[in-house]
Motif scaffolding. Structure first.
Motif, PDB file in Angstrom:
ATOM      1  N   GLY A  15      46.585  41.690  43.004  1.00  0.00           N
ATOM      2  CA  GLY A  15      47.412  41.984  44.163  1.00  0.00           C
ATOM      3  C   GLY A  15      48.509  40.968  44.386  1.00  0.00           C
ATOM      4  N   ALA A  16      49.313  41.215  45.402  1.00  0.00           N
ATOM      5  CA  ALA A  16      50.413  40.323  45.797  1.00  0.00           C
ATOM      6  C   ALA A  16      50.339  40.108  47.297  1.00  0.00           C
ATOM      7  N   ASP A  17      50.805  38.936  47.744  1.00  0.00           N
ATOM      8  CA  ASP A  17      50.756  38.641  49.164  1.00  0.00           C
ATOM      9  C   ASP A  17      51.981  37.856  49.596  1.00  0.00           C
ATOM     10  N   ILE A  18      52.180  37.781  50.915  1.00  0.00           N
ATOM     11  CA  ILE A  18      53.284  37.036  51.508  1.00  0.00           C
ATOM     12  C   ILE A  18      52.833  36.570  52.878  1.00  0.00           C
ATOM     13  N   GLY A  19      53.380  35.432  53.305  1.00  0.00           N
ATOM     14  CA  GLY A  19      52.976  34.931  54.609  1.00  0.00           C
ATOM     15  C   GLY A  19      53.715  33.674  54.999  1.00  0.00           C
ATOM     16  N   GLY A  20      53.136  32.952  55.944  1.00  0.00           N
ATOM     17  CA  GLY A  20      53.729  31.721  56.442  1.00  0.00           C
ATOM     18  C   GLY A  20      52.860  30.523  56.137  1.00  0.00           C
ATOM     19  N   GLN A  21      53.502  29.382  55.940  1.00  0.00           N
ATOM     20  CA  GLN A  21      52.801  28.136  55.653  1.00  0.00           C
ATOM     21  C   GLN A  21      53.167  27.108  56.711  1.00  0.00           C
ATOM     22  N   PHE A  22      52.155  26.433  57.250  1.00  0.00           N
ATOM     23  CA  PHE A  22      52.358  25.423  58.281  1.00  0.00           C
ATOM     24  C   PHE A  22      51.556  24.190  57.868  1.00  0.00           C
ATOM     25  N   GLY A  23      52.256  23.124  57.519  1.00  0.00           N
ATOM     26  CA  GLY A  23      51.580  21.952  56.994  1.00  0.00           C
ATOM     27  C   GLY A  23      51.874  20.701  57.796  1.00  0.00           C
ATOM     28  N   GLY A  55      50.743  35.883  44.053  1.00  0.00           N
ATOM     29  CA  GLY A  55      49.818  36.899  43.592  1.00  0.00           C
ATOM     30  C   GLY A  55      48.413  36.349  43.467  1.00  0.00           C
ATOM     31  N   TYR A  56      47.450  37.280  43.357  1.00  0.00           N
ATOM     32  CA  TYR A  56      46.057  36.890  43.207  1.00  0.00           C
ATOM     33  C   TYR A  56      45.334  37.913  42.331  1.00  0.00           C
ATOM     34  N   VAL A  57      44.264  37.457  41.680  1.00  0.00           N
ATOM     35  CA  VAL A  57      43.461  38.302  40.815  1.00  0.00           C
ATOM     36  C   VAL A  57      42.016  37.873  40.947  1.00  0.00           C
ATOM     37  N   GLY A  58      41.082  38.817  40.877  1.00  0.00           N
ATOM     38  CA  GLY A  58      39.687  38.446  41.053  1.00  0.00           C
ATOM     39  C   GLY A  58      38.742  39.557  40.675  1.00  0.00           C
ATOM     40  N   TYR A  59      37.462  39.293  40.925  1.00  0.00           N
ATOM     41  CA  TYR A  59      36.403  40.266  40.634  1.00  0.00           C
ATOM     42  C   TYR A  59      35.390  40.249  41.762  1.00  0.00           C
ATOM     43  N   ASN A  60      34.997  41.449  42.232  1.00  0.00           N
ATOM     44  CA  ASN A  60      33.961  41.618  43.237  1.00  0.00           C
ATOM     45  C   ASN A  60      32.703  42.201  42.605  1.00  0.00           C
ATOM     46  N   TYR A  61      31.562  41.804  43.149  1.00  0.00           N
ATOM     47  CA  TYR A  61      30.303  42.446  42.780  1.00  0.00           C
ATOM     48  C   TYR A  61      29.532  42.722  44.057  1.00  0.00           C
ATOM     49  N   GLN A  62      29.253  44.003  44.314  1.00  0.00           N
ATOM     50  CA  GLN A  62      28.527  44.387  45.521  1.00  0.00           C
ATOM     51  C   GLN A  62      27.042  44.370  45.217  1.00  0.00           C
ATOM     52  N   ILE A  63      26.318  43.454  45.866  1.00  0.00           N
ATOM     53  CA  ILE A  63      24.894  43.276  45.596  1.00  0.00           C
ATOM     54  C   ILE A  63      24.085  44.443  46.134  1.00  0.00           C
ATOM     55  N   ASN A  64      24.353  44.832  47.359  1.00  0.00           N
ATOM     56  CA  ASN A  64      23.679  45.975  47.972  1.00  0.00           C
ATOM     57  C   ASN A  64      24.672  46.656  48.901  1.00  0.00           C
TER      58      ASN A  64
END
Length: 252
Positions: free
Chosen positions: A47-55, A80-89
């Motif tokens: 996916g892709a994302d956008i937002g604000g950063q406050f440091g 962008g981000y990439v990942g894997y989900n596993y639904q246990i139950n």
């Protein structure tokens, strides 16, 4: 004779009923209604994302006329981000995710100080976050197509510090910059919702902490400026979930 006739009629009626029971039914079979498939969070996603950063970056120095000063940076971030989900139950989901974010967050500050010869000078310090990256574990609680999750892990960033000014003595003229590679951790949480079996939107908050770092070689051989950096981010994203194939349901 009368009894014989009644017996014959009753026997004929019973035989007709038995014959009718053996005939195929003319009643139509009930319409098959497939069960609603249960949504699964298991699968790879990108996916892709956008937002604000406050440091917040705290600068510490021993030679500039001040001991410490805090700069609150802000700006736009996206990546962008990439990942894997596993639904246990039915309710619990675990996962692993990596992301990379570009950033425009920066802040500058000016002050009047003196160099080692006592000359008064105007200095300007600027700090900026160039990018953020992380590898995180996720733990979530799912309610059908909604997923509430916590996220955290290892984080990296590149920050830059710039010091500019003019010294009449010639010890410091112009501007110098230094990129600093930062490492630390991040932690946060968010909520995701699957609009379709594959498209998933999210809203997420994340906190980064990169500890103390020396911005060396900024000002010739004088005491370096030390910086302590933390970052808060709020972002929205949209991902495509490559979900597992739905189970085959037999029709009878």
């Amino acid at each position: 004779m009368r009894h014989l006739l009644l017996s014959t009629v009753a026997l004929a009626a019973l035989a007709g009923s038995a014959f009718a029971a053996d005939l195929p039914s003319r009643k139509e079979a009930p319409v098959y209604i497939a069960p609603t498939p249960v949504f699964s969070w298991t699968g790879f996603y990108i996916g892709a994302d956008i937002g604000g950063q406050f440091g917040s970056t705290s600068l510490h120095s021993d030679w500039t006329g001040w001991n410490s000063h805090s700069l609150d940076t802000s700006g736009v971030m996206g990546g962008g981000y990439v990942g894997y989900n596993y639904q246990i139950n039915q309710n619990f989901v675990i996962g692993l995710e990596g992301d990379f974010q570009g950033s425009s967050a920066s802040k500058s500050w000016s002050w009047v100080g003196s160099n080692v010869l006592g000359d008064a000078n105007v200095y300007t310090a600027k700090v900026q976050t160039n990018w953020l990256a992380s590898i995180n574990g996720r733990l979530g609680v799912a309610y059908d197509r909604a997923l509430f999750y916590a996220i955290g892990g290892a984080a990296w960033a590149q920050g830059s510090a710039t010091l500019s000014g003019a010294a009449p003595s010639g010890l410091f003229i112009g501007s110098v910059s230094k990129n600093t590679d930062l490492s630390g951790f991040d932690i946060g949480g968010g909520v995701e919702y699957a609009f379709t079996p594959n498209w998933v939107g999210r809203v997420e908050y994340r906190y980064y902490d990169f500890g103390n770092n020396n911005v060396s070689a900024l000002v010739n051989t004088f005491t370096p400026i030390r910086e302590q950096t933390s970052v808060n981010t709020v972002r929205v994203g949209l991902a495509y979930l490559f979900s597992a194939p739905a189970p085959v349901v037999a029709k009878y």
